[in-house]
Design a protein around this motif. Structure first.
Motif, PDB file in Angstrom:
ATOM      1  N   ALA A 173       0.835  -1.204   0.000  1.00 41.70           N
ATOM      2  CA  ALA A 173       0.000   0.000   0.000  1.00 41.70           C
ATOM      3  C   ALA A 173       0.870   1.254   0.000  1.00 41.70           C
ATOM      4  CB  ALA A 173      -0.931  -0.010   1.207  1.00 41.70           C
ATOM      5  N   LEU A 174       1.942   1.243   0.770  1.00 39.98           N
ATOM      6  CA  LEU A 174       2.852   2.385   0.794  1.00 39.98           C
ATOM      7  C   LEU A 174       3.511   2.594  -0.563  1.00 39.98           C
ATOM      8  CD1 LEU A 174       4.662   1.903   4.250  1.00 39.98           C
ATOM      9  CD2 LEU A 174       2.935   3.612   3.667  1.00 39.98           C
ATOM     10  N   PHE A 175       3.718   1.495  -1.288  1.00 40.53           N
ATOM     11  CA  PHE A 175       4.359   1.599  -2.596  1.00 40.53           C
ATOM     12  C   PHE A 175       3.473   2.340  -3.589  1.00 40.53           C
ATOM     13  CE2 PHE A 175       5.859   0.096  -6.740  1.00 40.53           C
ATOM     14  CZ  PHE A 175       7.232   0.209  -6.589  1.00 40.53           C
ATOM     15  N   LEU A 176       2.168   2.275  -3.389  1.00 39.41           N
ATOM     16  CA  LEU A 176       1.235   2.945  -4.296  1.00 39.41           C
ATOM     17  C   LEU A 176       1.104   4.435  -4.006  1.00 39.41           C
ATOM     18  CD1 LEU A 176      -1.603   0.267  -4.465  1.00 39.41           C
ATOM     19  CD2 LEU A 176       0.171   0.713  -6.163  1.00 39.41           C
ATOM     20  N   ILE A 177       1.596   4.870  -2.856  1.00 37.60           N
ATOM     21  CA  ILE A 177       1.529   6.285  -2.506  1.00 37.60           C
ATOM     22  C   ILE A 177       2.529   7.061  -3.362  1.00 37.60           C
ATOM     23  CG2 ILE A 177       1.913   7.966  -0.666  1.00 37.60           C
ATOM     24  CD1 ILE A 177       1.080   5.864   1.337  1.00 37.60           C
ATOM     25  N   PRO A 178       2.128   8.177  -3.953  1.00 36.62           N
ATOM     26  CA  PRO A 178       3.091   8.982  -4.719  1.00 36.62           C
ATOM     27  C   PRO A 178       4.295   9.356  -3.855  1.00 36.62           C
ATOM     28  CG  PRO A 178       0.852   9.756  -5.100  1.00 36.62           C
ATOM     29  CD  PRO A 178       0.769   8.734  -3.998  1.00 36.62           C
ATOM     30  N   VAL A 179       5.459   9.435  -4.475  1.00 39.59           N
ATOM     31  CA  VAL A 179       6.679   9.695  -3.730  1.00 39.59           C
ATOM     32  C   VAL A 179       6.610  10.982  -2.914  1.00 39.59           C
ATOM     33  CG1 VAL A 179       9.153  10.184  -3.952  1.00 39.59           C
ATOM     34  CG2 VAL A 179       8.131   8.324  -5.265  1.00 39.59           C
ATOM     35  N   PRO A 180       6.087  12.094  -3.448  1.00 38.01           N
ATOM     36  CA  PRO A 180       6.007  13.303  -2.616  1.00 38.01           C
ATOM     37  C   PRO A 180       5.153  13.108  -1.362  1.00 38.01           C
ATOM     38  CG  PRO A 180       5.740  13.867  -4.931  1.00 38.01           C
ATOM     39  CD  PRO A 180       5.679  12.361  -4.837  1.00 38.01           C
ATOM     40  N   VAL A 181       4.071  12.348  -1.489  1.00 39.00           N
ATOM     41  CA  VAL A 181       3.224  12.089  -0.324  1.00 39.00           C
ATOM     42  C   VAL A 181       3.955  11.200   0.677  1.00 39.00           C
ATOM     43  CG1 VAL A 181       1.037  11.092   0.478  1.00 39.00           C
ATOM     44  CG2 VAL A 181       1.122  12.354  -1.693  1.00 39.00           C
ATOM     45  N   LEU A 182       4.640  10.169   0.175  1.00 38.66           N
ATOM     46  CA  LEU A 182       5.413   9.293   1.057  1.00 38.66           C
ATOM     47  C   LEU A 182       6.520  10.076   1.746  1.00 38.66           C
ATOM     48  CD1 LEU A 182       6.036   6.429   2.112  1.00 38.66           C
ATOM     49  CD2 LEU A 182       7.513   6.122   0.113  1.00 38.66           C
ATOM     50  N   ARG A 183       7.140  10.999   1.024  1.00 39.29           N
ATOM     51  CA  ARG A 183       8.180  11.846   1.615  1.00 39.29           C
ATOM     52  C   ARG A 183       7.618  12.648   2.784  1.00 39.29           C
ATOM     53  NH1 ARG A 183       9.410  15.519  -2.579  1.00 39.29           N
ATOM     54  NH2 ARG A 183      10.258  13.669  -3.630  1.00 39.29           N
ATOM     55  N   GLY A 184       6.457  13.251   2.562  1.00 36.62           N
ATOM     56  CA  GLY A 184       5.831  14.021   3.632  1.00 36.62           C
ATOM     57  C   GLY A 184       5.430  13.156   4.805  1.00 36.62           C
ATOM     58  N   LEU A 185       4.908  11.954   4.522  1.00 32.71           N
ATOM     59  CA  LEU A 185       4.508  11.035   5.586  1.00 32.71           C
ATOM     60  C   LEU A 185       5.710  10.611   6.415  1.00 32.71           C
ATOM     61  CD1 LEU A 185       2.476   9.112   6.975  1.00 32.71           C
ATOM     62  CD2 LEU A 185       2.965   7.443   5.170  1.00 32.71           C
ATOM     63  N   THR A 186       6.790  10.271   5.746  1.00 30.48           N
ATOM     64  CA  THR A 186       8.004   9.837   6.452  1.00 30.48           C
ATOM     65  C   THR A 186       8.541  10.953   7.345  1.00 30.48           C
ATOM     66  OG1 THR A 186       8.567   8.364   4.613  1.00 30.48           O
ATOM     67  CG2 THR A 186      10.324   8.910   6.165  1.00 30.48           C
ATOM     68  N   LEU A 187       8.643  12.140   6.796  1.00 34.31           N
ATOM     69  CA  LEU A 187       9.146  13.264   7.584  1.00 34.31           C
ATOM     70  C   LEU A 187       8.225  13.583   8.750  1.00 34.31           C
ATOM     71  CD1 LEU A 187      10.419  15.595   4.709  1.00 34.31           C
ATOM     72  CD2 LEU A 187      11.760  14.106   6.198  1.00 34.31           C
ATOM     73  N   ALA A 188       6.916  13.419   8.543  1.00 33.47           N
ATOM     74  CA  ALA A 188       5.963  13.663   9.631  1.00 33.47           C
ATOM     75  C   ALA A 188       6.143  12.643  10.751  1.00 33.47           C
ATOM     76  CB  ALA A 188       4.533  13.617   9.092  1.00 33.47           C
ATOM     77  N   VAL A 189       6.337  11.362  10.381  1.00 30.35           N
ATOM     78  CA  VAL A 189       6.548  10.320  11.393  1.00 30.35           C
ATOM     79  C   VAL A 189       7.834  10.594  12.167  1.00 30.35           C
ATOM     80  CG1 VAL A 189       7.075   7.870  11.713  1.00 30.35           C
ATOM     81  CG2 VAL A 189       5.217   8.564  10.188  1.00 30.35           C
TER      82      VAL A 189
END
Length: 372
Positions: A173-189
Motif C-alpha cells: 500500500a505504501l508503494f502505491l503512494i506517490p513519492v512526494p506524499v510518502l516523503r511528507g509522511l516519512t518526515l511527519a513520522v
C-alpha cells in the motif's frame, strides 16, 4: 532482506549489493555483541566494556536496509508481473518464505527444550507471541514492567521480526503512494517521533519504532523515482573509517539521549542508519579485498539465521558455566563460532530452499497469469 535484489542497475550493481550484504552481516554481529555480556556470564564480566555502546542499534540498521530493499523488490516484482496485485501477492509469499520457516524451526527447538525446564523459564505466552509474530506487543509490555514474561532474553529479540513482518503487510500500500506524499509522511513520522518519550528497551512505544523501516523504504522509493540524480555523483565513496565512525555514533546515542531526549535519540539512530544505507548503495568501492568480499557476502547471507539463533546458543553456553573456565573472551569466541556454523547450516538446509520454493511458486503463478 532477500539476496536476489540489486539496488541499482548498471555498472557497479553487484558491488553495491555486496555492500548491503556486508551491512547486514555487521548489523547481526553488533546485536550478538550487545547480548553477549548478559547471556554468557560470569555475571558482570564483559559488561563493563562491551555494554558501554548500545550495539543493539544493529537492529535499526537491519530495518533501514530492509525498508530500502523492500521498495526495490516491489518495483522489480511489479515490472516482471505487470499487475500490481500479482506483485503484492508474490511479495507476501516470498517474504513469508524467507522469514517464517527459519523462525518457526528455532521456536520449535526452543519449545521442545523448554518442556524439560521449569515453566517459569519460558511461559507459553512468550512462545505463542513469537510464533504469531506479535512479540513486539507482548515484549513491549514486558519492557514497560508487565510481569507476564518469563525469560525475556530468550525470545525477546523476536519483537523485531514481528515489527518487520507487520511492516511487510502495509508495504504494498505504501508503494502505491506517490513519492512526494510518502516523503511528507516519512518526515511527519520522524518529526512526531522526536517528542515521544521512549525509554530504550523500556516501553511499548520502543518496541513499535518504525522510523528506520519507513525511512529505508522512502529512500528506496526516491532511488527508484530519481534514477538520474546528480547529487550522488559528487558524494565521495563510503570508507571503512566513516562507516565505523557512524556506527560508533549510533551506538553512543542511546547512552546519552535518555529521558526527554529518548525520542530524538531513536529518530537520530534511524537517520544515521538510513544515511549509511544510501552511502553504501552509492559506493561500489567499500569492499576492495577479495577475502573481505567473500566474508561480507557470506555473513550477509546468513545474517537472518545468526540473528535468530544467537540468544538460545549464547544462553546455553552461559548456563554451562564455560565462561568461568575459559573466560568471557573464550566463551564469546566459542559462542560466535557455533552461531555462525549453525546459521550457515540452517540457511542452506531450510532458509534458502524455503525461499527458493516461494520464489519458484510465484514465478509460475505470474507465468500462468500472462498465458491466461
Amino acid at each position: 532482506m532477500s539476496s536476489d535484489q540489486s539496488p541499482s542497475g548498471g555498472q557497479g550493481a553487484d558491488a553495491r549489493l555486496v555492500n548491503l550484504d556486508l551491512l547486514r552481516g555487521i548489523a547481526a554481529l553488533l546485536v550478538c555483541l550487545s547480548h553477549a555480556p548478559f547471556f554468557l556470564g560470569p555475571a558482570g564480566e564483559g559488561i563493563s566494556w562491551l555494554a558501554i555502546p548500545a550495539l543493539g542499534v544493529g537492529v535499526d540498521l537491519f530495518f533501514a536496509i530492509s525498508g530500502f530493499v523492500v521498495a526495490l523488490s516491489l518495483r522489480d516484482l511489479h515490472q516482471s508481473s505487470g499487475v500490481f496485485g500479482s506483485a503484492a501477492n508474490a511479495f507476501y509469499i516470498r517474504r513469508l518464505g524467507r522469514i517464517v520457516p527459519l523462525c518457526w524451526t528455532m521456536l520449535i527447538v526452543v519449545g521442545v527444550v523448554a518442556i524439560a525446564l521449569p515453566r517459569t523459564m519460558l511461559p507459553w505466552a512468550d512462545l505463542a507471541s513469537a510464533f504469531t509474530f506479535t512479540a513486539n506487543g507482548h515484549f513491549g509490555r514486558c519492557f514497560a514492567g508487565a510481569t507476564s514474561c518469563g525469560s525475556g532474553n530468550l525470545l525477546h529479540h523476536t519483537w523485531s521480526l514481528a515489527l518487520e513482518l507487520q511492516f511487510y503487510l502495509v508495504a504494498p500500500a505504501l508503494f502505491l503512494i506517490p513519492v512526494p506524499v510518502l516523503r511528507g509522511l516519512t518526515l511527519a513520522v520522524l518529526f512526531i517521533g522526536l517528542f515521544f518519550l521512549r525509554p530504550w528497551q523500556a516501553s511499548l512505544a520502543w518496541a513499535f519504532r518504525i522510523e528506520a523501516l519507513l525511512l529505508g523504504f522512502w529512500i528506496g522509493r526516491e532511488w527508484i523515482a530519481r534514477t538520474n540524480w546528480r547529487w550522488p555523483r559528487n558524494v565521495p565513496a563510503l570508507t571503512w573509517t566513516e562507516l565505523i565512525g557512524l556506527i560508533t555514533v549510533m551506538a553512543l546515542l542511546p547512552r546519552v539521549m535518555t529521558g526527554p531526549l529518548s525520542g530524538l535519540g531513536i529518530v537520530s539512530v534511524a537517520a544515521i542508519a538510513g544515511w549509511i544505507v544510501v552511502r553504501s548503495a552509492l559506493s561500489p568501492t567499500l569492499l576492495t579485498i577479495e577475502i573481505t568480499l567473500r566474508i561480507g557476502s557470506s555473513l550477509g547471507a546468513w545474517s537472518y539465521a545468526i540473528y535468530l539463533i544467537h540468544p538460545p546458543i549464547m544462553i546455553a553456553i552461559g548456563w554451562s558455566g564455560l565462561a568461568s573456565l575459559i573466560g568471557f573472551g573464550g566463551a564469546l569466541a566459542l559462542s560466535m563460532a557455533i552461531v555462525i556454523a549453525v546459521a550457515w547450516w540452517l540457511t542452506r538446509a531450510i532458509g534458502d530452499p524455503a525461499y527458493s520454493a516461494a520464489k519458484a511458486f510465484t514465478e509460475r503463478h505470474v507465468q500462468k497469469e500472462r498465458l491466461a
